[in-house]
Design a protein around this motif. Structure first.
Motif, PDB file in Angstrom:
ATOM      1  N   GLU A   7      22.365   1.563  23.563  1.00 57.54           N
ATOM      2  CA  GLU A   7      22.158   2.874  23.474  1.00 57.54           C
ATOM      3  C   GLU A   7      21.784   3.352  22.097  1.00 57.54           C
ATOM      4  O   GLU A   7      22.831   3.190  21.280  1.00 57.54           O
ATOM      5  CB  GLU A   7      23.182   3.646  24.199  1.00 57.54           C
ATOM      6  N   LEU A   8      20.741   4.110  21.879  1.00 58.76           N
ATOM      7  CA  LEU A   8      20.469   4.371  20.532  1.00 58.76           C
ATOM      8  C   LEU A   8      19.984   5.837  20.657  1.00 58.76           C
ATOM      9  O   LEU A   8      19.614   6.493  21.139  1.00 58.76           O
ATOM     10  CB  LEU A   8      18.975   3.708  19.954  1.00 58.76           C
ATOM     11  N   ASP A   9      20.457   6.492  19.524  1.00 57.83           N
ATOM     12  CA  ASP A   9      20.346   7.823  18.890  1.00 57.83           C
ATOM     13  C   ASP A   9      18.960   7.977  17.597  1.00 57.83           C
ATOM     14  O   ASP A   9      19.334   6.815  16.766  1.00 57.83           O
ATOM     15  CB  ASP A   9      21.254   8.817  18.552  1.00 57.83           C
ATOM     16  N   GLY A  10      18.065   8.435  17.802  1.00 57.67           N
ATOM     17  CA  GLY A  10      17.020   8.382  16.768  1.00 57.67           C
ATOM     18  C   GLY A  10      16.646   9.688  16.302  1.00 57.67           C
ATOM     19  O   GLY A  10      16.665  10.823  17.099  1.00 57.67           O
ATOM     20  N   SER A  11      15.760   9.953  15.521  1.00 58.36           N
ATOM     21  CA  SER A  11      15.337  11.046  14.858  1.00 58.36           C
ATOM     22  C   SER A  11      13.876  10.758  13.937  1.00 58.36           C
ATOM     23  O   SER A  11      14.036   9.326  13.341  1.00 58.36           O
ATOM     24  CB  SER A  11      15.924  11.753  14.081  1.00 58.36           C
ATOM     25  N   LEU A  12      12.946  11.551  14.171  1.00 55.19           N
ATOM     26  CA  LEU A  12      11.921  11.420  13.110  1.00 55.19           C
ATOM     27  C   LEU A  12      11.911  12.257  12.109  1.00 55.19           C
ATOM     28  O   LEU A  12      12.188  13.525  12.204  1.00 55.19           O
ATOM     29  CB  LEU A  12      10.653  11.646  14.025  1.00 55.19           C
ATOM     30  N   VAL A  13      12.293  11.735  10.660  1.00 55.70           N
ATOM     31  CA  VAL A  13      12.559  12.549   9.745  1.00 55.70           C
ATOM     32  C   VAL A  13      11.619  12.432   8.366  1.00 55.70           C
ATOM     33  O   VAL A  13      11.455  11.526   7.986  1.00 55.70           O
ATOM     34  CB  VAL A  13      14.002  12.221   9.003  1.00 55.70           C
ATOM     35  N   VAL A  70      17.226   4.997  13.425  1.00 54.61           N
ATOM     36  CA  VAL A  70      17.739   5.117  14.741  1.00 54.61           C
ATOM     37  C   VAL A  70      19.497   4.396  14.272  1.00 54.61           C
ATOM     38  O   VAL A  70      19.679   3.925  13.609  1.00 54.61           O
ATOM     39  CB  VAL A  70      17.111   3.909  15.845  1.00 54.61           C
ATOM     40  N   VAL A  71      20.187   4.758  15.247  1.00 56.74           N
ATOM     41  CA  VAL A  71      21.647   4.514  15.257  1.00 56.74           C
ATOM     42  C   VAL A  71      22.301   3.910  16.540  1.00 56.74           C
ATOM     43  O   VAL A  71      21.722   4.421  17.450  1.00 56.74           O
ATOM     44  CB  VAL A  71      22.581   5.185  14.256  1.00 56.74           C
ATOM     45  N   GLY A  72      23.232   3.092  16.602  1.00 52.89           N
ATOM     46  CA  GLY A  72      23.671   2.584  17.773  1.00 52.89           C
ATOM     47  C   GLY A  72      24.784   1.859  17.662  1.00 52.89           C
ATOM     48  O   GLY A  72      25.067   1.319  16.575  1.00 52.89           O
ATOM     49  N   ALA A  73      25.357   1.394  18.813  1.00 51.53           N
ATOM     50  CA  ALA A  73      26.552   0.542  18.659  1.00 51.53           C
ATOM     51  C   ALA A  73      26.784  -0.049  20.141  1.00 51.53           C
ATOM     52  O   ALA A  73      26.327   0.465  21.161  1.00 51.53           O
ATOM     53  CB  ALA A  73      27.921   1.282  18.441  1.00 51.53           C
ATOM     54  N   ILE A  74      27.185  -1.337  20.001  1.00 51.74           N
ATOM     55  CA  ILE A  74      27.418  -1.917  21.544  1.00 51.74           C
ATOM     56  C   ILE A  74      28.741  -2.800  21.201  1.00 51.74           C
ATOM     57  O   ILE A  74      29.098  -3.287  20.302  1.00 51.74           O
ATOM     58  CB  ILE A  74      26.258  -3.109  21.572  1.00 51.74           C
ATOM     59  N   GLU A  75      29.298  -2.723  22.344  1.00 47.97           N
ATOM     60  CA  GLU A  75      30.799  -3.432  22.255  1.00 47.97           C
ATOM     61  C   GLU A  75      30.627  -4.984  22.639  1.00 47.97           C
ATOM     62  O   GLU A  75      29.889  -5.482  23.386  1.00 47.97           O
ATOM     63  CB  GLU A  75      31.624  -2.987  23.567  1.00 47.97           C
ATOM     64  N   ILE A  76      31.256  -5.707  21.710  1.00 46.01           N
ATOM     65  CA  ILE A  76      31.362  -7.103  21.729  1.00 46.01           C
ATOM     66  C   ILE A  76      32.524  -7.667  22.204  1.00 46.01           C
ATOM     67  O   ILE A  76      33.585  -7.702  21.449  1.00 46.01           O
ATOM     68  CB  ILE A  76      30.663  -7.845  20.373  1.00 46.01           C
ATOM     69  N   ALA A  77      32.406  -8.408  23.060  1.00 49.21           N
ATOM     70  CA  ALA A  77      33.770  -9.184  23.467  1.00 49.21           C
ATOM     71  C   ALA A  77      33.520 -10.561  22.897  1.00 49.21           C
ATOM     72  O   ALA A  77      32.749 -11.344  23.072  1.00 49.21           O
ATOM     73  CB  ALA A  77      33.799  -9.547  25.096  1.00 49.21           C
ATOM     74  N   VAL A 116      24.513  -0.392  14.138  1.00 46.85           N
ATOM     75  CA  VAL A 116      23.429  -0.421  13.438  1.00 46.85           C
ATOM     76  C   VAL A 116      22.964   0.792  13.138  1.00 46.85           C
ATOM     77  O   VAL A 116      23.093   2.006  13.768  1.00 46.85           O
ATOM     78  CB  VAL A 116      22.174  -1.252  14.340  1.00 46.85           C
ATOM     79  N   GLN A 117      22.566   0.990  11.805  1.00 47.22           N
ATOM     80  CA  GLN A 117      21.613   2.162  11.150  1.00 47.22           C
ATOM     81  C   GLN A 117      20.346   1.593  10.654  1.00 47.22           C
ATOM     82  O   GLN A 117      20.419   0.982   9.761  1.00 47.22           O
ATOM     83  CB  GLN A 117      22.348   2.949  10.209  1.00 47.22           C
TER      84      GLN A 117
END
Length: 234
Positions: A183-189, A195-202, A227-228
């Protein structure tokens, strides 16, 4: 003597065991990193003036490339340290190669390659251990993500507008490839797509054995891949 022991213990904590881990990545911090601020003196008042060197593009269609100065990929995982207790270990690197393709409101292509051997945390001993244990970056120096399904933003974002998207693709980490969604959050600046996001890793899913040692009593079974990424027109 007691006072000396206390001072010595405090020095050991400050120089060797304390955590200077950065906070989790957020879209607000990412946007702030894209737009630098200078202070222009206008008479008796100082006025903040946002600046950017990225040329704007009409619409998003076409190819984009990562700006490594504004980007990073990293991990975040809980540790239990002897005599200290629970801390959060965070390692990051800006040694990232990434490309992005837009068509209308869809991301049609996204490919990211990370030089895992350059990950740095607030503890050089942890970074050294990662080369042969845990992530074993000497043996698995790269991690990759490749988008396998177009990600729809819903609409082409206007400048300064934020958006969310789900990126489905193949993540290769520690030599193991898994299909994942991020899931990513993003913006046009001002001409930059961030974009930024994170995912859980087992760890077990990627055959990663948890390293322990004299000062590290335990490590969490799961961690976060953060990630950024900031993209400019290709």
């Amino acid at each position: 003597v007691v006072a000396g022991v206390v001072v010595l213990a405090g020095a050991i904590w400050y120089f060797f065991l304390r955590s200077d881990a950065p906070p989790p990545a957020t879209i607000e911090d990412a946007v702030a990193s894209v737009t630098s601020t200078t202070v222009a003196d206008s008479g008796s008042e100082a006025t903040a003036v946002p600046e950017t060197t990225t040329p704007a593009r009409e619409g998003l269609d076409g190819g984009w490339v990562v700006d490594t100065a504004l980007s990073f990929v990293g991990y975040r995982i809980d540790e239990e340290l002897a005599s200290i207790g629970a801390v959060t270990a965070v390692g990051r690197t800006s040694e990232v190669e990434a490309t992005l393709e837009f068509s209308g409101s869809q991301v049609t292509s996204l490919a990211v390659t990370v030089d895992m051997a350059t990950l740095e945390s607030d503890q050089s001993r942890r970074d050294g251990a990662m080369r042969s244990r845990g992530l074993e970056t000497d043996s698995f120096p790269e991690a990759t993500f490749v988008l396998t399904t177009p990600a729809d933003l819903g609409a082409v974002p206007a400048d300064g507008e934020t958006f969310t998207a789900t990126a489905a693709g193949d993540l290769t980490l520690h030599g193991v490839t898994k299909s994942v969604t991020i899931e990513l959050d993003g913006s046009l600046v001002e001409g930059t797509v961030v974009v930024v996001g994170a995912i859980e890793i087992a760890l077990v899913d990627y055959d990663i054995e948890k390293p322990t040692g004299f000062s590290v009593l335990s490590i969490g079974d799961t961690g976060l891949l953060e990630v950024q990424l900031a993209f400019v027109p290709a």
